[in-house]
Design an enzyme around this catalytic site. Sequence first.
Site, mmCIF file in Angstrom:
data_model
loop_
_atom_site.group_PDB
_atom_site.id
_atom_site.type_symbol
_atom_site.label_atom_id
_atom_site.label_comp_id
_atom_site.label_asym_id
_atom_site.label_seq_id
_atom_site.Cartn_x
_atom_site.Cartn_y
_atom_site.Cartn_z
ATOM 1 N N HIS A 250 -0.710 -3.394 6.678
ATOM 2 C CA HIS A 250 -0.460 -2.466 5.579
ATOM 3 C C HIS A 250 1.031 -2.140 5.436
ATOM 4 C CE1 HIS A 250 -1.153 0.500 2.626
ATOM 5 N NE2 HIS A 250 -1.121 1.561 3.393
ATOM 6 N N CYS A 251 1.898 -2.769 6.253
ATOM 7 C CA CYS A 251 3.313 -2.362 6.221
ATOM 8 C C CYS A 251 4.245 -3.452 5.693
ATOM 9 C CB CYS A 251 3.748 -1.942 7.622
ATOM 10 S SG CYS A 251 2.925 -0.456 8.176
ATOM 11 N N ILE A 252 4.436 -4.504 6.507
ATOM 12 C CA ILE A 252 5.514 -5.463 6.219
ATOM 13 C C ILE A 252 5.329 -6.170 4.863
ATOM 14 C CG2 ILE A 252 6.930 -7.346 7.185
ATOM 15 C CD1 ILE A 252 6.838 -4.929 9.002
ATOM 16 N N ILE B 34 4.078 -4.984 2.247
ATOM 17 C CA ILE B 34 4.000 -4.017 1.142
ATOM 18 C C ILE B 34 5.255 -3.167 1.006
ATOM 19 C CG2 ILE B 34 2.773 -1.888 0.441
ATOM 20 C CD1 ILE B 34 0.230 -3.217 1.474
ATOM 21 N N ASP B 35 5.681 -2.579 2.129
ATOM 22 C CA ASP B 35 6.733 -1.555 2.076
ATOM 23 C C ASP B 35 8.024 -2.013 1.382
ATOM 24 O OD1 ASP B 35 4.825 -0.266 3.490
ATOM 25 O OD2 ASP B 35 5.911 -0.230 5.398
#
Length: 444
Positions: free
Chosen positions: A270-272, A274-275
């Site tokens: 859910h991080c790399i 998307i962010d």
Amino acid sequence: MNSILDRIRSRQARVGIIGLGYVGLPLAVEFAHAGFDVTGFDVDEGKTSQINAGKSYIPDVAEARLAECVGAGKLRATTDMTQLAAMDAVDICVPTPLRKTKDPDLSYVVRAVEAVAASLKAGQLIILESTTYPGTTDEVVQPMLEAGGLRADADFFLAFSPERVDPGNQQFTTKNIPKIVGGVGPASNDAAAALYSQVVSTVVPVSSTRVAEMVKLLENTFRAVNIGLVNEIAQMCHKLDIDVWEVIDAAKTKPFGFMPFYPGPGLGGHCIPIDPFYLSWKARQSGFECRFIELAGHVNGAMPEYVVERVVDALNDSRKAVNGSRIHIFGVAYKRDVNDMRESPALDIIELLIRRGAAISYSDPYVPVLKEGAHTLEAVPEAEALQRRPDCVVLCTDHSSFDWKALVSSGVPIVDTRNALRTFSAPNIVRLSGRVGAPVPTPV
Ligand SMILES: NC(=O)c1ccc[n+]([C@@H]2O[C@H](COP(=O)([O-])OP(=O)(O)OC[C@H]3O[C@@H](n4cnc5c(N)ncnc54)[C@H](O)[C@@H]3O)[C@@H](O)[C@H]2O)c1
């Protein structure tokens, strides 16, 4: 101000955590374990009832520890947002995904903040933890909370503190990862820093919410760009017939100026993936193009296609086509030893192979059932899968419980996207990059 600080320092403060997922649940348990009275809020009744029954659905949260907090009356969970009124401090840990257009989807944050605003009281401390673009706390959250007449940093306290947890990491957990804290003003900064210093070993205050928001995006953009670079180098090394992992292992012996990143089947979680797009979206509003982010997104996003090319090579060696082949996937979670499927590159690889006519099966001890588009698959135990003699195995996730020796000795062609088989030298191993089964010389 003194009242909230006193309540925090004496651990009398009632702490509310909104969003009990990979970030919120470990944090809730950490506060409860430190003696705070914690209420977890989630819209998912399945999650709140599991917590109240002392059951953990997050691998990093030990069930015994969770059950101990629930049993001691220090942790409970609810879907009833009106109970937010009774909290002294509220931490918001809800999802911040992207829309299909790659624009930020702040709808979860907005809904959580609406719930907080509905019962906001003087003296409350509100902290946003969800990863988001710089400006979210002061441009979006603050006006929503001030709409009722209370003023941030005077009547109530507002801060941003990014979560940096790395699911599955045994060495660094919520407790020992330094916590960045930026308030909308000095009082908010002090209150938020006081709260976290009760449960994490190091608090790093910064001058504003925007700096705190940007820190998290810099960290994740740094990873996305470096992974993009190494994925491109891996493809280059393949053309040059060089083992990219041997190159990285040798390069990382340099004691300064180099940090190893490793190629793989693509970004997940859910991080790399998307962010960085939160950051490029925000920069675009000011007329700034983030070229590195777009380029890394392009390279990383193309890795599943590249893996499929390696599968084509592996099948070609046995005079087979993808169409009609039985291809078995080892590991579908986005990384080792977690059950998180969000943005997992295995999903793209499976989709691409199905589109080319392959019949897909998979093994993953963490993911018993997999839904991909119109397809629902059930995990097959690895030994049974190998007995069925698939035409090719694609090793997507290197879970530590997999029996690599059995896999290699099965003789089935294996596309190893993680270099999990680095210690084996066998003709049935197709590496993501470099020569097949290249022997590594022993150091002298
Ligand atoms: N997973 C990670 O490794 C990680 C690491 C660092 C930061 N983050 C960031 O933390 C945030 C949360 O991520 P996560 O992985 O914990 O997500 P998650 O999906 O695991 O958990 C989010 C929870 O929020 C709940 N929720 C959604 N809307 C809600 C609402 N209006 N009210 C109450 N509950 C609501 C969901 O039901 C879910 O249980 C995201 O911004 C993410 O980018 C995640």
